[in-house]
Motif scaffolding. Structure first.
Motif, PDB file in Angstrom:
ATOM      1  N   LYS A 158       0.874  -1.164   0.000  1.00  0.00           N
ATOM      2  CA  LYS A 158       0.000   0.000   0.000  1.00  0.00           C
ATOM      3  C   LYS A 158       0.916   1.218   0.000  1.00  0.00           C
ATOM      4  N   VAL A 159       0.825   2.018  -1.034  1.00  0.00           N
ATOM      5  CA  VAL A 159       1.721   3.166  -1.173  1.00  0.00           C
ATOM      6  C   VAL A 159       1.292   4.269  -0.210  1.00  0.00           C
ATOM      7  N   GLU A 160       2.224   4.698   0.639  1.00  0.00           N
ATOM      8  CA  GLU A 160       1.960   5.802   1.562  1.00  0.00           C
ATOM      9  C   GLU A 160       2.557   7.104   1.044  1.00  0.00           C
ATOM     10  N   ALA A 161       3.580   7.000   0.197  1.00  0.00           N
ATOM     11  CA  ALA A 161       4.192   8.192  -0.401  1.00  0.00           C
ATOM     12  C   ALA A 161       5.009   7.784  -1.616  1.00  0.00           C
ATOM     13  N   LEU A 211       2.503   5.977  -8.902  1.00  0.00           N
ATOM     14  CA  LEU A 211       1.468   6.994  -8.729  1.00  0.00           C
ATOM     15  C   LEU A 211       0.095   6.320  -8.632  1.00  0.00           C
ATOM     16  N   ALA A 212      -0.053   5.574  -7.547  1.00  0.00           N
ATOM     17  CA  ALA A 212      -1.256   4.766  -7.352  1.00  0.00           C
ATOM     18  C   ALA A 212      -1.385   4.403  -5.879  1.00  0.00           C
ATOM     19  N   GLU A 213      -2.537   3.865  -5.523  1.00  0.00           N
ATOM     20  CA  GLU A 213      -2.756   3.479  -4.123  1.00  0.00           C
ATOM     21  C   GLU A 213      -1.982   2.224  -3.740  1.00  0.00           C
ATOM     22  N   TYR A 214      -1.727   1.354  -4.714  1.00  0.00           N
ATOM     23  CA  TYR A 214      -0.966   0.125  -4.467  1.00  0.00           C
ATOM     24  C   TYR A 214       0.074  -0.039  -5.572  1.00  0.00           C
ATOM     25  N   PRO A 222      -1.840  15.373  -2.159  1.00  0.00           N
ATOM     26  CA  PRO A 222      -2.592  14.116  -2.182  1.00  0.00           C
ATOM     27  C   PRO A 222      -2.655  13.593  -3.611  1.00  0.00           C
ATOM     28  N   LEU A 223      -2.929  12.298  -3.757  1.00  0.00           N
ATOM     29  CA  LEU A 223      -3.014  11.695  -5.084  1.00  0.00           C
ATOM     30  C   LEU A 223      -4.062  12.396  -5.945  1.00  0.00           C
ATOM     31  N   SER A 224      -5.109  12.901  -5.328  1.00  0.00           N
ATOM     32  CA  SER A 224      -6.167  13.591  -6.074  1.00  0.00           C
ATOM     33  C   SER A 224      -5.671  14.877  -6.727  1.00  0.00           C
ATOM     34  N   LYS A 268      12.459  17.990  -2.440  1.00  0.00           N
ATOM     35  CA  LYS A 268      11.672  17.009  -3.192  1.00  0.00           C
ATOM     36  C   LYS A 268      10.173  17.314  -3.181  1.00  0.00           C
ATOM     37  N   VAL A 269       9.514  16.886  -4.261  1.00  0.00           N
ATOM     38  CA  VAL A 269       8.057  16.978  -4.379  1.00  0.00           C
ATOM     39  C   VAL A 269       7.487  15.569  -4.188  1.00  0.00           C
ATOM     40  N   VAL A 270       6.505  15.452  -3.267  1.00  0.00           N
ATOM     41  CA  VAL A 270       5.979  14.150  -2.855  1.00  0.00           C
ATOM     42  C   VAL A 270       4.469  14.092  -3.069  1.00  0.00           C
ATOM     43  N   VAL A 271       3.999  12.917  -3.492  1.00  0.00           N
ATOM     44  CA  VAL A 271       2.561  12.651  -3.599  1.00  0.00           C
ATOM     45  C   VAL A 271       2.215  11.549  -2.599  1.00  0.00           C
ATOM     46  N   GLU A 272       1.120  11.762  -1.859  1.00  0.00           N
ATOM     47  CA  GLU A 272       0.719  10.814  -0.821  1.00  0.00           C
ATOM     48  C   GLU A 272      -0.695  10.285  -1.092  1.00  0.00           C
ATOM     49  N   PRO A 273      -0.795   9.050  -1.581  1.00  0.00           N
ATOM     50  CA  PRO A 273      -2.114   8.452  -1.867  1.00  0.00           C
ATOM     51  C   PRO A 273      -2.977   8.366  -0.616  1.00  0.00           C
TER      52      PRO A 273
END
Length: 330
Positions: A39-42, A106-109, A306-308, A325-330
């Protein structure tokens, strides 16, 4: 988790920038032999990610469309495939999904290979752990493997230059270089001078000043090793600033870099530029995670989305002025 779906972001053709990203619901992937479902957290963005979208290595990458970008991830193990011995459900991990062209982050999993995964200690957050793939490994590889720098204070002093030192690779390169016996000169924009000094740089140049554009060390140092994290600086600017055997490690090599590299090889030049392409591995990521746990390497997060809002993160990275760094968090 067969039959269940996840939110993911992909693109279906070259070009388009942030507007080319599409939000979709697709099946959660299943781990195969030697693989881990997490499960991707970041997940973090590297410039190579949107350069691939722009067709930088067309038609080699992406291997197929649609393509879910990003390869540096951190999260929690959900399920392990056959043959996985070192991880179990519930473990917190950092992984690379196989180099910049692998994608899937770039996904939830996401599915990662056990061989490219390391355990993440509580001292390292998911957001910061997700940055220790391509960017930090590029900095480490540039300095130690290609550059030959030993990260030990007992070694003879090495003069190092890091360009674009406030960016993703640059801010790691400054910190890692200072673990050794080094004098570090760095370049960045005026607004980031104090930040780069706080990373340990001995002297910092505003790249927009005449001295900064010429890469002239304020104290007159000749550089034994340069980690070049920017583009557009010609070899003629580097050459007079190098020591007799100075090396420029170019992490974003273009045609001129490869041409100069070839000519220098043929002429046995002692001063040289070396194009670099790094594929992160678990050994290097594990070493970097250990440094982070011990407080010897910090990750600076420019922004978190957020992923959205993946499009906003994508656009922020493309702008080219992120500090850290630039981070995306699902």
């Amino acid at each position: 988790m067969a039959g269940k779906v996840m939110h993911a972001v992909w693109y279906t053709r070259y070009g388009g920038g942030a507007a080319g990203l599409k939000h979709v619901e697709i099946p959660i992937p299943a781990p195969g032999k030697g693989e881990i479902l997490m499960k991707v957290e970041a997940t973090s963005i590297n410039p190579i990610d949107w350069k691939i979208q722009n067709g930088f290595v067309r038609p080699i990458l992406p291997r197929k469309f649609p393509f879910i970008p990003l390869s540096d991830v951190a999260g929690e193990v959900v399920e392990v495939g056959p043959g996985v011995k070192n991880f179990k459900a519930g473990d917190k991990i950092v992984a690379t999904l196989g180099g910049p062209g692998a994608g899937g982050g770039l996904a939830e999993y996401a599915v990662a290979k056990e061989s490219l995964t390391v355990l993440r200690p509580p001292e390292v957050s998911a957001a910061k752990g997700a940055c220790l793939g391509i960017a930090a490994c590029t900095a480490l590889h540039s300095l130690t493997v290609t550059g030959g720098l030993k990260l030990e204070k007992t070694e003879p002093r090495t003069n190092v230059l890091v360009t674009a030192a406030s960016g993703g690779v640059g801010h790691y390169a400054v910190q890692l270089a200072k673990l050794g016996n080094t004098h570090v000169t760095a370049t960045c924009g005026a607004r980031n001078i104090d930040f780069v000094k706080s990373l340990g740089a001995d002297e910092v140049l505003d790249y927009k000043t005449p001295e900064g554009a010429a890469l002239k060390s304020p104290s007159g140092q000749k550089y034994d090793l340069v980690v070049n994290c920017t583009t557009g600086i010609p070899w003629s600017t580097f050459k007079p600033n190098l020591s007799k055997t100075g090396k420029v490690i170019d992490i974003t090599p273009g045609g001129c870099t490869f041409l100069n590299y070839a000519v220098q090889k043929l002429t046995f030049s002692k001063k040289k530029v070396i194009p670099l392409l790094v594929f992160p591995n678990a050994q290097e990521i594990g070493f970097l995670v250990k440094l982070a746990k011990e407080g010897k390497l910090k990750t600076v997060l420019d922004s978190r989305y957020p992923l959205s809002q993946a499009e906003k993160a994508w656009a922020k990275s493309i702008e080219g002025h992120a500090t850290g760094k630039v981070v995306v968090e699902p």
